[in-house]
Design a protein around this motif. Structure first.
Motif, mmCIF file in Angstrom:
data_model
loop_
_atom_site.group_PDB
_atom_site.id
_atom_site.type_symbol
_atom_site.label_atom_id
_atom_site.label_comp_id
_atom_site.label_asym_id
_atom_site.label_seq_id
_atom_site.Cartn_x
_atom_site.Cartn_y
_atom_site.Cartn_z
ATOM 1 N N CYS A 163 11.406 7.972 -2.126
ATOM 2 C CA CYS A 163 10.659 7.018 -2.971
ATOM 3 C C CYS A 163 11.602 6.154 -3.797
ATOM 4 C CB CYS A 163 9.732 7.753 -3.934
ATOM 5 S SG CYS A 163 8.384 8.588 -3.141
ATOM 6 N N TRP A 164 12.559 6.789 -4.444
ATOM 7 C CA TRP A 164 13.501 6.044 -5.280
ATOM 8 C C TRP A 164 14.230 4.981 -4.468
ATOM 9 C CZ3 TRP A 164 14.059 5.655 -10.349
ATOM 10 C CH2 TRP A 164 13.540 6.667 -11.173
ATOM 11 N N ASN A 165 14.588 5.322 -3.234
ATOM 12 C CA ASN A 165 15.433 4.417 -2.449
ATOM 13 C C ASN A 165 14.659 3.374 -1.657
ATOM 14 O OD1 ASN A 165 17.973 5.394 -3.237
ATOM 15 N ND2 ASN A 165 17.639 7.204 -1.969
ATOM 16 N N THR A 166 13.354 3.480 -1.635
ATOM 17 C CA THR A 166 12.585 2.454 -0.923
ATOM 18 C C THR A 166 11.834 1.628 -1.963
ATOM 19 O OG1 THR A 166 10.920 4.159 -0.582
ATOM 20 C CG2 THR A 166 12.336 3.648 1.271
ATOM 21 N N GLN A 167 12.406 1.564 -3.162
ATOM 22 C CA GLN A 167 11.773 0.844 -4.273
ATOM 23 C C GLN A 167 10.300 1.219 -4.380
ATOM 24 O OE1 GLN A 167 14.197 -1.158 -2.480
ATOM 25 N NE2 GLN A 167 15.458 -0.448 -4.157
ATOM 26 N N GLU A 168 10.080 2.500 -4.142
ATOM 27 C CA GLU A 168 8.745 3.058 -4.278
ATOM 28 C C GLU A 168 7.743 2.464 -3.293
ATOM 29 O OE1 GLU A 168 7.575 3.528 -8.332
ATOM 30 O OE2 GLU A 168 9.442 4.540 -8.836
ATOM 31 N N HIS A 169 8.236 1.847 -2.202
ATOM 32 C CA HIS A 169 7.309 1.407 -1.153
ATOM 33 C C HIS A 169 6.677 2.617 -0.500
ATOM 34 C CE1 HIS A 169 9.009 -2.874 -0.444
ATOM 35 N NE2 HIS A 169 8.191 -2.779 -1.468
ATOM 36 N N TYR A 170 7.505 3.636 -0.347
ATOM 37 C CA TYR A 170 6.999 4.842 0.304
ATOM 38 C C TYR A 170 5.896 5.424 -0.575
ATOM 39 C CZ TYR A 170 7.294 8.968 3.290
ATOM 40 O OH TYR A 170 7.012 9.972 4.185
ATOM 41 N N GLU A 171 6.132 5.488 -1.837
ATOM 42 C CA GLU A 171 5.125 5.871 -2.837
ATOM 43 C C GLU A 171 5.821 5.957 -4.179
ATOM 44 O OE1 GLU A 171 1.456 5.895 -3.549
ATOM 45 O OE2 GLU A 171 2.070 5.833 -1.457
ATOM 46 N N LYS A 172 5.042 6.116 -5.250
ATOM 47 C CA LYS A 172 5.673 6.262 -6.566
ATOM 48 C C LYS A 172 6.429 7.583 -6.620
ATOM 49 C CE LYS A 172 3.435 5.031 -10.601
ATOM 50 N NZ LYS A 172 2.124 4.993 -11.287
ATOM 51 N N ALA A 173 7.569 7.583 -7.321
ATOM 52 C CA ALA A 173 8.409 8.783 -7.328
ATOM 53 C C ALA A 173 7.964 9.813 -8.364
ATOM 54 C CB ALA A 173 9.866 8.376 -7.557
ATOM 55 N N THR A 174 6.700 10.223 -8.264
ATOM 56 C CA THR A 174 6.229 11.307 -9.131
ATOM 57 C C THR A 174 5.507 12.337 -8.275
ATOM 58 O OG1 THR A 174 4.050 10.351 -9.558
ATOM 59 C CG2 THR A 174 5.825 9.698 -11.057
ATOM 60 N N VAL A 175 5.515 13.563 -8.743
ATOM 61 C CA VAL A 175 4.840 14.633 -8.002
ATOM 62 C C VAL A 175 3.333 14.359 -7.976
ATOM 63 C CG1 VAL A 175 4.401 17.116 -7.951
ATOM 64 C CG2 VAL A 175 6.667 16.282 -8.533
ATOM 65 N N GLU A 176 2.818 13.790 -9.055
ATOM 66 C CA GLU A 176 1.399 13.462 -9.123
ATOM 67 C C GLU A 176 1.028 12.434 -8.038
ATOM 68 O OE1 GLU A 176 -0.841 14.965 -10.828
ATOM 69 O OE2 GLU A 176 -2.503 13.607 -10.417
ATOM 70 N N ALA A 177 1.880 11.430 -7.849
ATOM 71 C CA ALA A 177 1.616 10.409 -6.826
ATOM 72 C C ALA A 177 1.654 11.025 -5.426
ATOM 73 C CB ALA A 177 2.627 9.274 -6.934
ATOM 74 N N TYR A 178 2.536 11.992 -5.253
ATOM 75 C CA TYR A 178 2.618 12.724 -3.976
ATOM 76 C C TYR A 178 1.282 13.420 -3.692
ATOM 77 C CZ TYR A 178 4.009 17.009 -1.314
ATOM 78 O OH TYR A 178 4.086 18.068 -0.437
ATOM 79 N N TYR A 179 0.749 14.118 -4.709
ATOM 80 C CA TYR A 179 -0.545 14.800 -4.524
ATOM 81 C C TYR A 179 -1.639 13.802 -4.184
ATOM 82 C CZ TYR A 179 1.624 18.817 -6.847
ATOM 83 O OH TYR A 179 2.446 19.851 -7.179
ATOM 84 N N GLN A 180 -1.635 12.691 -4.928
ATOM 85 C CA GLN A 180 -2.705 11.712 -4.737
ATOM 86 C C GLN A 180 -2.653 11.095 -3.346
ATOM 87 O OE1 GLN A 180 -2.429 9.021 -8.046
ATOM 88 N NE2 GLN A 180 -3.163 10.585 -9.487
ATOM 89 N N LYS A 181 -1.432 10.785 -2.913
ATOM 90 C CA LYS A 181 -1.309 10.147 -1.598
ATOM 91 C C LYS A 181 -1.778 11.092 -0.490
ATOM 92 C CE LYS A 181 1.763 7.921 1.621
ATOM 93 N NZ LYS A 181 3.117 7.711 2.094
ATOM 94 N N LEU A 182 -1.284 12.334 -0.546
ATOM 95 C CA LEU A 182 -1.645 13.293 0.495
ATOM 96 C C LEU A 182 -3.151 13.603 0.466
ATOM 97 C CD1 LEU A 182 1.413 13.576 0.869
ATOM 98 C CD2 LEU A 182 1.132 16.051 0.971
ATOM 99 N N ALA A 183 -3.678 13.787 -0.735
ATOM 100 C CA ALA A 183 -5.090 14.154 -0.855
ATOM 101 C C ALA A 183 -5.987 13.022 -0.348
ATOM 102 C CB ALA A 183 -5.421 14.490 -2.306
ATOM 103 N N LYS A 184 -5.619 11.796 -0.692
ATOM 104 C CA LYS A 184 -6.426 10.645 -0.256
ATOM 105 C C LYS A 184 -6.440 10.580 1.280
ATOM 106 C CE LYS A 184 -6.798 5.641 -0.964
ATOM 107 N NZ LYS A 184 -6.112 4.955 0.131
ATOM 108 N N ALA A 185 -5.257 10.746 1.871
ATOM 109 C CA ALA A 185 -5.164 10.688 3.328
ATOM 110 C C ALA A 185 -5.980 11.822 3.961
ATOM 111 C CB ALA A 185 -3.705 10.782 3.760
ATOM 112 N N PHE A 186 -5.936 13.001 3.345
ATOM 113 C CA PHE A 186 -6.670 14.140 3.885
ATOM 114 C C PHE A 186 -8.183 13.885 3.814
ATOM 115 C CE2 PHE A 186 -8.758 18.300 3.498
ATOM 116 C CZ PHE A 186 -8.255 18.928 4.632
ATOM 117 N N VAL A 187 -8.638 13.383 2.679
ATOM 118 C CA VAL A 187 -10.075 13.107 2.497
ATOM 119 C C VAL A 187 -10.537 12.071 3.518
ATOM 120 C CG1 VAL A 187 -11.771 12.089 0.913
ATOM 121 C CG2 VAL A 187 -10.128 13.757 0.069
#
Ligand SMILES: CC(=O)N[C@H]1[C@@H](OP(=O)(O)O)O[C@H](CO)[C@@H](O)[C@@H]1O
Ligand SMILES: [Mg+2]
Length: 544
Positions: free
Chosen positions: A190-214
């Motif tokens: 995340c840090w190295n893709t200027q956060e294109h991959y996603e925001k560099a927080t654990v919370e953003a990781y949960y949100q991204k994965l959960a949204k995709a799963f739903v």
């Protein structure tokens, strides 16, 4: 996001003066004394970084902090440092550096790591200077390091030693504290893709994965569905904490029950993915009722295996090979629905069960490639395809999608006129978002598997019945010097010492459906033996 600077008084005084342009060797030396190397100790940066008893690692951590700063300056990127010894006993610990896109450290830098770790105190300065010269490290460049650790009692203090190393060379850092290994890899990316991959927080990781799963499982769950409950053995490790944090983001239809959550038992003791795979039995601390779907994480949650007991009480393991087969079958079906000819392959190691390889090649018509043991080899090979599925039999793996494939799929998910094709493209898109492409991730893999099982309406039986594993046996042998064994052909054949391969060939010929190989371990002082054959008895005899 806060960026923390070291609170070392010495460092503060240095950085105002030199502004990181030169290395302050006095400070490096001063702190080297505080993180002294036990005399006579030599360690090697192996397949998974450094690993040994925690009490012998303080100097290694400090020095890896130093090296991480140089790597960060050289790559002009954020570098990760993870403090963990994965599935090893609680008393052990370890460290590995994570390269800019979340991948394993480059081989030449592994050598620097080994050299720096084994150096005497007075040699450190020369080695750091040599690395700077060889790798054209610009000392003017800023350095930024992200740090994570597992739940071992020794991890906090050891990660502080990393911070000392980072700070003394003027690096900035962010300490993520307790995270799974794959979460740290993800943050680096995340840090190295200027956060294109996603925001560099654990919370953003949960949100991204959960949204995709739903999104992915929207049509899959039916009311009163009883198959969706899953028992998770968390190995008494970090996976428990993180899965718990994530749970509130997940739909209620996925009923996760956690065991070995670290409140009572010891890390990896009689539980976890490695225990289940090696002993071929359920972990302690979990009651396994017939036909219940269960899974085990390892100590740093980068590996997952599934298992169940059948009605007759027989244990069944669904390992990395079964996971790779399930995921690649699912992806292949979606690709054919979308009508796209993206290249797809599965990457395995010599430890993959022969039945899985045969099923993938002959039934699924998916090309399979075999590479050397170790995630970095699998990851590298998988990058050659539009879609590269890789798993080690022990449950470490993920799926890589090329940039072009991702763009194509996202475009089709939006623009495709044909409803059916567009829906299939959307499912592929959500699968991409659900997968942690930086490295194998037990939480992400769990969600991918659960989504596929739900969508296919599969019980654990259906999944297990895709093919039947050949009986196999793995042994570890202590020898005087394992390095005398040299292998070729992705470690499937011995080339030294002379005569050994001929002997193995002679034995293999005696059994049906048989295969066997030996190789020196990259992480333990042992030689590993693997054999498979038509019956368990034959596999055992062949291995012995
Ligand atoms: C047979 C086996 O499971 N080998 C493991 C083990 O490597 P060895 O080189 O076999 O010790 O540790 C590696 C790092 O965790 C892992 O990638 C690999 O799969
Ligand atoms: Mg692990």
């Amino acid at each position: 996001m806060h960026i923390y600077y070291s609170d070392l008084a010495a460092f503060n005084s240095i950085c105002t003066v030199s502004i990181f342009v030169e290395m302050d060797f006095d400070a490096v030396a001063k702190y080297s004394v505080l993180h002294a190397k036990p005399s006579g100790l030599t360690l090697q940066y192996g397949t998974a970084g450094f690993r040994t008893k925690a009490e012998n690692l303080d100097h290694v951590m400090y020095r890896m902090g130093l090296l991480a700063v140089l790597r960060s300056k050289q790559t002009k990127s954020t570098i990760g440092v993870m403090v963990t010894a994965s599935h090893n006993p609680e008393e052990d610990n370890g460290v590995k550096l994570v390269d800019p896109l979340g991948e394993m450290l480059a081989p030449s830098w592994e050598e620097y790591a080994t050299c720096l770790t084994n150096a005497e105190e007075q040699e450190i300065q020369t080695i750091l200077s040599d690395v700077c010269q060889k790798e054209a490290v610009s000392l003017h460049q800023d350095a930024f390091i992200v740090i994570g650790r597992d739940t071992r009692p020794s991890s906090k203090k050891l990660s502080q030693a990393v911070i000392d190393g980072v700070s003394v060379l003027g690096g900035q850092y962010h300490d993520y504290g307790l995270v799974t290994t794959p979460q740290l890899h993800y943050m680096v990316c995340c840090w190295n893709t200027q956060e294109h991959y996603e925001k560099a927080t654990v919370e953003a990781y949960y949100q991204k994965l959960a949204k995709a799963f739903v999104e992915l499982t929207k049509q899959a769950f039916s009311p009163g569905d009883s198959h969706r409950s899953l028992k998770v053995d968390c190995a008494n490790g970090i996976g428990a904490l993180k899965l718990q944090e994530m749970e509130c983001h997940l739909p209620r239809e996925l009923l996760i029950q956690m065991y070995n959550n670290g409140t009572k038992g010891k890390l990896n003791h009689l539980c976890g993915a490695d225990f289940v795979k090696v002993h071929q039995k359920p972990p302690q601390g979990i009651e396994v009722k017939p036909n219940e779907r269960c899974c085990s994480f390892d100590g740093d949650a980068d590996r997952i295996v599934y298992f169940y007991n059948d009605a007759a009480g027989h244990f069944h393991l669904l390992d990395g090979d079964k996971i790779a087969t399930l995921i690649s079958t699912f992806l292949k079906e979606l690709l054919s629905k979308v009508g796209q000819t993206l290249t797809m392959a599965v990457v395995q190691t010599a430890y993959a069960n022969g039945s899985s390889t045969r099923y993938l090649e002959e039934t699924m018509k998916v090309p399979v490639h075999c590479v050397k043991t170790g995630v970095k080899h699998l990851h590298q090979k998988a990058q050659e395809f539009d879609i590269g599925v890789y798993f080690e039999a022990n449950g470490h793996g993920t799926v890589l999608f090329s940039k072009a494939a991702v763009e194509k799929i996202r475009h089709l998910a939006k623009e495709e006129k044909d409803n059916q094709k567009r829906e299939a493209a959307k499912m592929l898109e959500n699968t991409i978002d659900l997968i942690n492409q930086t490295v194998g991730d037990a939480i992400s893999d769990l969600l991918v598997i659960e989504a596929i099982l739900a969508l296919k309406g599969f019980t654990v039986h259906h999944w297990d019945a895709m093919y039947t594993d050949l009986p196999n046996r793995q042994l570890k042998i202590k020898v005087a010097d394992r390095r005398v064994i040299d292998t070729a052909d992705a470690e499937r054949r011995v080339v030294a010492p002379p005569g050994l391969q001929e002997k193995i060939d002679g034995l293999v010929k005696k059994y049906k459906l048989s295969r066997a190989f030996v190789r020196p371990s990259g992480t333990e002082d042992v030689v590993r033996v693997y054999a498979e054959a038509d019956t368990q008895e034959n596999a055992d005899t062949l291995a012995h």
